[in-house]
Design a protein around this motif. Structure first.
Motif, PDB file in Angstrom:
ATOM      1  N   GLN A   1       0.802  -1.211   0.000  1.00 55.25           N
ATOM      2  CA  GLN A   1       0.000   0.000   0.000  1.00 55.25           C
ATOM      3  C   GLN A   1       0.845   1.276   0.000  1.00 55.25           C
ATOM      4  O   GLN A   1       0.609   2.204  -0.782  1.00 55.25           O
ATOM      5  N   ARG A   2       1.846   1.336   0.864  1.00 55.93           N
ATOM      6  CA  ARG A   2       2.615   2.580   1.002  1.00 55.93           C
ATOM      7  C   ARG A   2       3.429   2.903  -0.241  1.00 55.93           C
ATOM      8  O   ARG A   2       3.523   4.071  -0.640  1.00 55.93           O
ATOM      9  N   GLU A   3       4.007   1.894  -0.891  1.00 52.84           N
ATOM     10  CA  GLU A   3       4.795   2.196  -2.084  1.00 52.84           C
ATOM     11  C   GLU A   3       3.895   2.650  -3.226  1.00 52.84           C
ATOM     12  O   GLU A   3       4.309   3.445  -4.077  1.00 52.84           O
ATOM     13  N   CYS A   4       2.645   2.205  -3.229  1.00 52.61           N
ATOM     14  CA  CYS A   4       1.703   2.670  -4.242  1.00 52.61           C
ATOM     15  C   CYS A   4       1.301   4.130  -3.982  1.00 52.61           C
ATOM     16  O   CYS A   4       1.187   4.923  -4.919  1.00 52.61           O
ATOM     17  N   PHE A   5       1.091   4.481  -2.717  1.00 55.89           N
ATOM     18  CA  PHE A   5       0.780   5.879  -2.390  1.00 55.89           C
ATOM     19  C   PHE A   5       1.973   6.781  -2.704  1.00 55.89           C
ATOM     20  O   PHE A   5       1.806   7.909  -3.180  1.00 55.89           O
ATOM     21  N   GLU A   6       3.170   6.301  -2.443  1.00 58.17           N
ATOM     22  CA  GLU A   6       4.366   7.073  -2.781  1.00 58.17           C
ATOM     23  C   GLU A   6       4.397   7.376  -4.277  1.00 58.17           C
ATOM     24  O   GLU A   6       4.694   8.506  -4.698  1.00 58.17           O
ATOM     25  N   ALA A   7       4.061   6.384  -5.088  1.00 61.67           N
ATOM     26  CA  ALA A   7       4.025   6.576  -6.538  1.00 61.67           C
ATOM     27  C   ALA A   7       2.926   7.555  -6.929  1.00 61.67           C
ATOM     28  O   ALA A   7       3.123   8.414  -7.800  1.00 61.67           O
ATOM     29  N   GLY A   8       1.763   7.446  -6.273  1.00 55.86           N
ATOM     30  CA  GLY A   8       0.659   8.353  -6.574  1.00 55.86           C
ATOM     31  C   GLY A   8       0.976   9.798  -6.255  1.00 55.86           C
ATOM     32  O   GLY A   8       0.601  10.710  -7.006  1.00 55.86           O
ATOM     33  N   VAL A   9       1.676  10.020  -5.147  1.00 55.94           N
ATOM     34  CA  VAL A   9       2.068  11.388  -4.773  1.00 55.94           C
ATOM     35  C   VAL A   9       3.070  11.956  -5.778  1.00 55.94           C
ATOM     36  O   VAL A   9       2.967  13.120  -6.198  1.00 55.94           O
ATOM     37  N   LEU A  10       4.034  11.134  -6.180  1.00 57.56           N
ATOM     38  CA  LEU A  10       5.000  11.579  -7.194  1.00 57.56           C
ATOM     39  C   LEU A  10       4.281  11.944  -8.490  1.00 57.56           C
ATOM     40  O   LEU A  10       4.579  12.977  -9.110  1.00 57.56           O
TER      41      LEU A  10
ATOM     42  N   PRO B   1      -4.456  10.465  -8.023  1.00 53.36           N
ATOM     43  CA  PRO B   1      -5.095   9.206  -8.400  1.00 53.36           C
ATOM     44  C   PRO B   1      -5.846   8.566  -7.233  1.00 53.36           C
ATOM     45  O   PRO B   1      -5.529   8.784  -6.067  1.00 53.36           O
ATOM     46  N   ALA B   2      -6.843   7.759  -7.569  1.00 49.70           N
ATOM     47  CA  ALA B   2      -7.486   6.909  -6.566  1.00 49.70           C
ATOM     48  C   ALA B   2      -6.473   5.888  -6.052  1.00 49.70           C
ATOM     49  O   ALA B   2      -5.516   5.548  -6.760  1.00 49.70           O
ATOM     50  N   PRO B   3      -6.655   5.379  -4.836  1.00 45.55           N
ATOM     51  CA  PRO B   3      -5.727   4.360  -4.319  1.00 45.55           C
ATOM     52  C   PRO B   3      -5.593   3.156  -5.243  1.00 45.55           C
ATOM     53  O   PRO B   3      -4.512   2.578  -5.364  1.00 45.55           O
ATOM     54  N   GLU B   4      -6.708   2.768  -5.900  1.00 46.40           N
ATOM     55  CA  GLU B   4      -6.630   1.659  -6.849  1.00 46.40           C
ATOM     56  C   GLU B   4      -5.702   2.020  -8.000  1.00 46.40           C
ATOM     57  O   GLU B   4      -4.817   1.239  -8.387  1.00 46.40           O
ATOM     58  N   ALA B   5      -5.902   3.208  -8.566  1.00 52.78           N
ATOM     59  CA  ALA B   5      -5.106   3.643  -9.720  1.00 52.78           C
ATOM     60  C   ALA B   5      -3.632   3.791  -9.368  1.00 52.78           C
ATOM     61  O   ALA B   5      -2.762   3.656 -10.239  1.00 52.78           O
ATOM     62  N   ASN B   6      -3.333   4.065  -8.099  1.00 54.72           N
ATOM     63  CA  ASN B   6      -1.930   4.186  -7.678  1.00 54.72           C
ATOM     64  C   ASN B   6      -1.129   2.919  -7.979  1.00 54.72           C
ATOM     65  O   ASN B   6       0.088   2.984  -8.191  1.00 54.72           O
ATOM     66  N   HIS B   7      -1.812   1.776  -8.016  1.00 57.72           N
ATOM     67  CA  HIS B   7      -1.108   0.535  -8.333  1.00 57.72           C
ATOM     68  C   HIS B   7      -0.614   0.548  -9.774  1.00 57.72           C
ATOM     69  O   HIS B   7       0.497   0.110 -10.070  1.00 57.72           O
ATOM     70  N   ALA B   8      -1.440   1.071 -10.685  1.00 57.91           N
ATOM     71  CA  ALA B   8      -1.020   1.180 -12.082  1.00 57.91           C
ATOM     72  C   ALA B   8       0.084   2.217 -12.232  1.00 57.91           C
ATOM     73  O   ALA B   8       1.030   2.034 -13.010  1.00 57.91           O
ATOM     74  N   VAL B   9      -0.034   3.318 -11.475  1.00 61.27           N
ATOM     75  CA  VAL B   9       1.013   4.349 -11.503  1.00 61.27           C
ATOM     76  C   VAL B   9       2.341   3.746 -11.061  1.00 61.27           C
ATOM     77  O   VAL B   9       3.390   3.952 -11.697  1.00 61.27           O
TER      78      VAL B   9
ATOM     79  N   ALA C   1      -8.687  11.173   2.924  1.00 63.02           N
ATOM     80  CA  ALA C   1      -8.374  10.689   4.273  1.00 63.02           C
ATOM     81  C   ALA C   1      -7.229   9.688   4.213  1.00 63.02           C
ATOM     82  O   ALA C   1      -6.375   9.652   5.108  1.00 63.02           O
ATOM     83  N   ALA C   2      -7.186   8.900   3.150  1.00 61.58           N
ATOM     84  CA  ALA C   2      -6.090   7.939   2.983  1.00 61.58           C
ATOM     85  C   ALA C   2      -4.772   8.667   2.746  1.00 61.58           C
ATOM     86  O   ALA C   2      -3.727   8.286   3.289  1.00 61.58           O
ATOM     87  N   TYR C   3      -4.818   9.717   1.933  1.00 61.51           N
ATOM     88  CA  TYR C   3      -3.602  10.494   1.688  1.00 61.51           C
ATOM     89  C   TYR C   3      -3.148  11.200   2.970  1.00 61.51           C
ATOM     90  O   TYR C   3      -1.951  11.285   3.259  1.00 61.51           O
ATOM     91  N   THR C   4      -4.120  11.698   3.755  1.00 61.98           N
ATOM     92  CA  THR C   4      -3.786  12.326   5.039  1.00 61.98           C
ATOM     93  C   THR C   4      -3.074  11.335   5.950  1.00 61.98           C
ATOM     94  O   THR C   4      -2.068  11.660   6.593  1.00 61.98           O
ATOM     95  N   SER C   5      -3.583  10.112   5.992  1.00 64.06           N
ATOM     96  CA  SER C   5      -2.943   9.072   6.803  1.00 64.06           C
ATOM     97  C   SER C   5      -1.543   8.758   6.290  1.00 64.06           C
ATOM     98  O   SER C   5      -0.608   8.542   7.076  1.00 64.06           O
ATOM     99  N   TYR C   6      -1.390   8.769   4.977  1.00 66.27           N
ATOM    100  CA  TYR C   6      -0.075   8.493   4.387  1.00 66.27           C
ATOM    101  C   TYR C   6       0.939   9.555   4.810  1.00 66.27           C
ATOM    102  O   TYR C   6       2.052   9.247   5.246  1.00 66.27           O
ATOM    103  N   PHE C   7       0.539  10.825   4.705  1.00 71.31           N
ATOM    104  CA  PHE C   7       1.465  11.913   5.055  1.00 71.31           C
ATOM    105  C   PHE C   7       1.764  11.950   6.550  1.00 71.31           C
ATOM    106  O   PHE C   7       2.833  12.410   6.965  1.00 71.31           O
TER     107      PHE C   7
END
Length: 452
Positions: free
Chosen positions: A362-371, A380-388, A420-426
């Motif tokens: 999960q975290r490496e996908c959010f890292e990619a989404g933020v980049l 991106p949505a959390p799902e789409a972050n996997h494709a990113v 809220a997921a991005y807030t938790s990530y940060f």
């Protein structure tokens, strides 16, 4: 350098594409859970109108898109294709990165591509009530939107963990006129059974499907709609890849690599199947990569076997990559990817060696989404972050190898309801969930015995 590749409304595909027409081996039969014989149309009639049943079983290559469906598609389709120049520069890669952006739909994802035709065909059959399930809420939102356009009442069973995580998704469904219920619920016999055994159950898509199916089979005036997995759903999503093929030609490029995230398989099939079929018919071949969450690794950890699509075992048996219908994935934020099984057609293509599969935490996908967001502007949505994440890894591979490959991925939805997921990530509060190995082993040991 051109960034956007846009088609005119007149260039929108008039036909959906069916991969079954080009497969070297046919899809294994869907079996009746009682007799273990192939199901017929009469077995599916309690759930779906005949037009969708016909699309489920057809092997015709092209299915015409009805004009009323095309008229609604015109609200947001054709969807844009972007060249990710800034992401390429940030990565220092020689690769060319393109993404098909499905977040431009009213619901914010690819899901209306099938919600609209499903509502249309049900309306044509005289149906006025639909039930469904949803994880992250994108499918529930999309069917709610479709129901509002075709005057159909919609009841959505949303997986409880996502229901609690994403209250604004529920608000959008209600804005479109739908009823949204946390699953497991007290509305159904199966929901009450689950809650009696585990009062604080976080829910799963398998349970939500069971509840939606239970209501549908009890009322002849109610049908069920599914947002992924089934053949007719993947058929409707093919418009993504069909448009992308035209747009890649506009860009004077053809993808060496195609990346899509996978949960049930609909957006992955949407982007990949038209290119896959093109290669099977003798055209240029692309390497295709499916990306899934490590906490629900259906393709990379699941077993290819006959299984139920729901937890209560009310659905037919389909051969697919499965973690077992009793498996409950951890409550990670990519709710749309928290399903125990993979679409039978996607699973079959995997068995035929037509694509590769990888999984990420999960975290490496959010890292990619933020980049991605900080360079391309879209969250991106959390799902789409996997494709990113998958596309970025492919681009970094090209950097290491000095290859100027063309990468295409499907950005299947925006993350505006997932902040809220991005807030938790940060805040450093987002954990990498791990599934319970013992629970997985038990779920797989409980697979039905099928003589096929």
């Amino acid at each position: 350098m051109q960034t956007k590749f846009l088609l005119e409304e007149s260039q929108m595909p008039k036909y959906w594409y069916n991969l079954q027409a080009d497969l070297p081996e046919p899809l294994p039969a869907v079996l009746h859970p009682g007799t273990q014989q192939p199901v017929g149309p009469s077995d599916l009639e309690p759930l779906f109108p005949m037009a969708l049943i016909e699309q489920e079983v057809t092997t015709e290559r092209e299915i015409e898109i009805p004009e009323p469906v095309r008229d609604v598609y015109n609200l947001w389709r054709p969807a844009p294709l972007y060249r990710a120049h800034r992401l390429e520069k940030a990565l220092g890669t020689p690769a060319k990165i393109f993404y098909k952006y499905e977040g431009v739909s009213p619901a914010g994802s690819h899901k209306p591509n099938t919600a609209i035709p499903q509502a249309f065909y049900n309306r044509e059959a005289g149906i006025r009530t639909l039930t469904t399930e949803t994880g992250a809420g994108q499918w529930g939102t999309s069917l709610s939107f479709a129901g509002s356009l075709f005057d159909i009442d919609v009841t959505v069973f949303q997986v409880r963990v996502s229901y609690n995580q994403k209250p604004y998704r529920r608000a959008v469904m209600e804005t479109y006129g739908a009823k949204c219920v946390a699953s497991p619920s007290e509305l159904t016999e199966f929901g009450r059974k689950v809650l009696a055994e585990t009062p604080d159950h976080t829910g799963s898509l398998g349970i939500a499907i069971s509840e939606a199916v239970e209501l549908a089979v009890k009322d002849p005036n109610t049908k069920y709609a599914l947002g992924s997995v089934l053949n007719h759903v993947l058929l409707h999503q093919s418009i993504i890849g069909l448009e992308a093929m035209q747009q890649m030609e506009m860009a004077d490029c053809w993808p060496d690599v195609i990346v899509g995230c996978t949960g049930g398989g609909s957006n992955f099939a949407g982007i990949a199947f038209p290119f896959m079929g093109h290669a099977l018919r003798g055209g240029e071949k692309s390497r295709i990569v499916a990306v899934e969450p490590s906490a629900c690794p259906t393709l990379t950890r699941g077993k290819y076997a006959y299984d139920y699509g729901d937890t209560a075992h009310m659905t037919p048996l389909t051969k697919m990559h499965t973690l077992g219908s009793g498996f409950t994935p951890p409550g990670f934020h990519a709710g749309g990817l928290r399903y125990h099984g993979m679409a039978p057609l996607v699973s079959h293509a995997k068995e035929l060696g037509l694509f590769d599969a990888v999984s990420y935490t999960q975290r490496e996908c959010f890292e990619a989404g933020v980049l991605f967001a900080r360079n391309e502007g879209i969250v991106p949505a959390p799902e789409a972050n996997h494709a990113v994440k998958g596309a970025i890894d492919e681009a970094l591979r090209c950097k290491r190898e000095g290859k100027e490959e063309v990468i295409l991925f499907n950005l299947c939805g925006h993350g505006h309801f997932d902040m809220a997921a991005y807030t938790s990530y940060f805040a450093g509060e987002l954990s990498d969930h791990e599934y319970d190995e013992q629970e997985l082993a038990m779920a797989l040991s409980g697979l039905p015995s099928v003589n096929a």
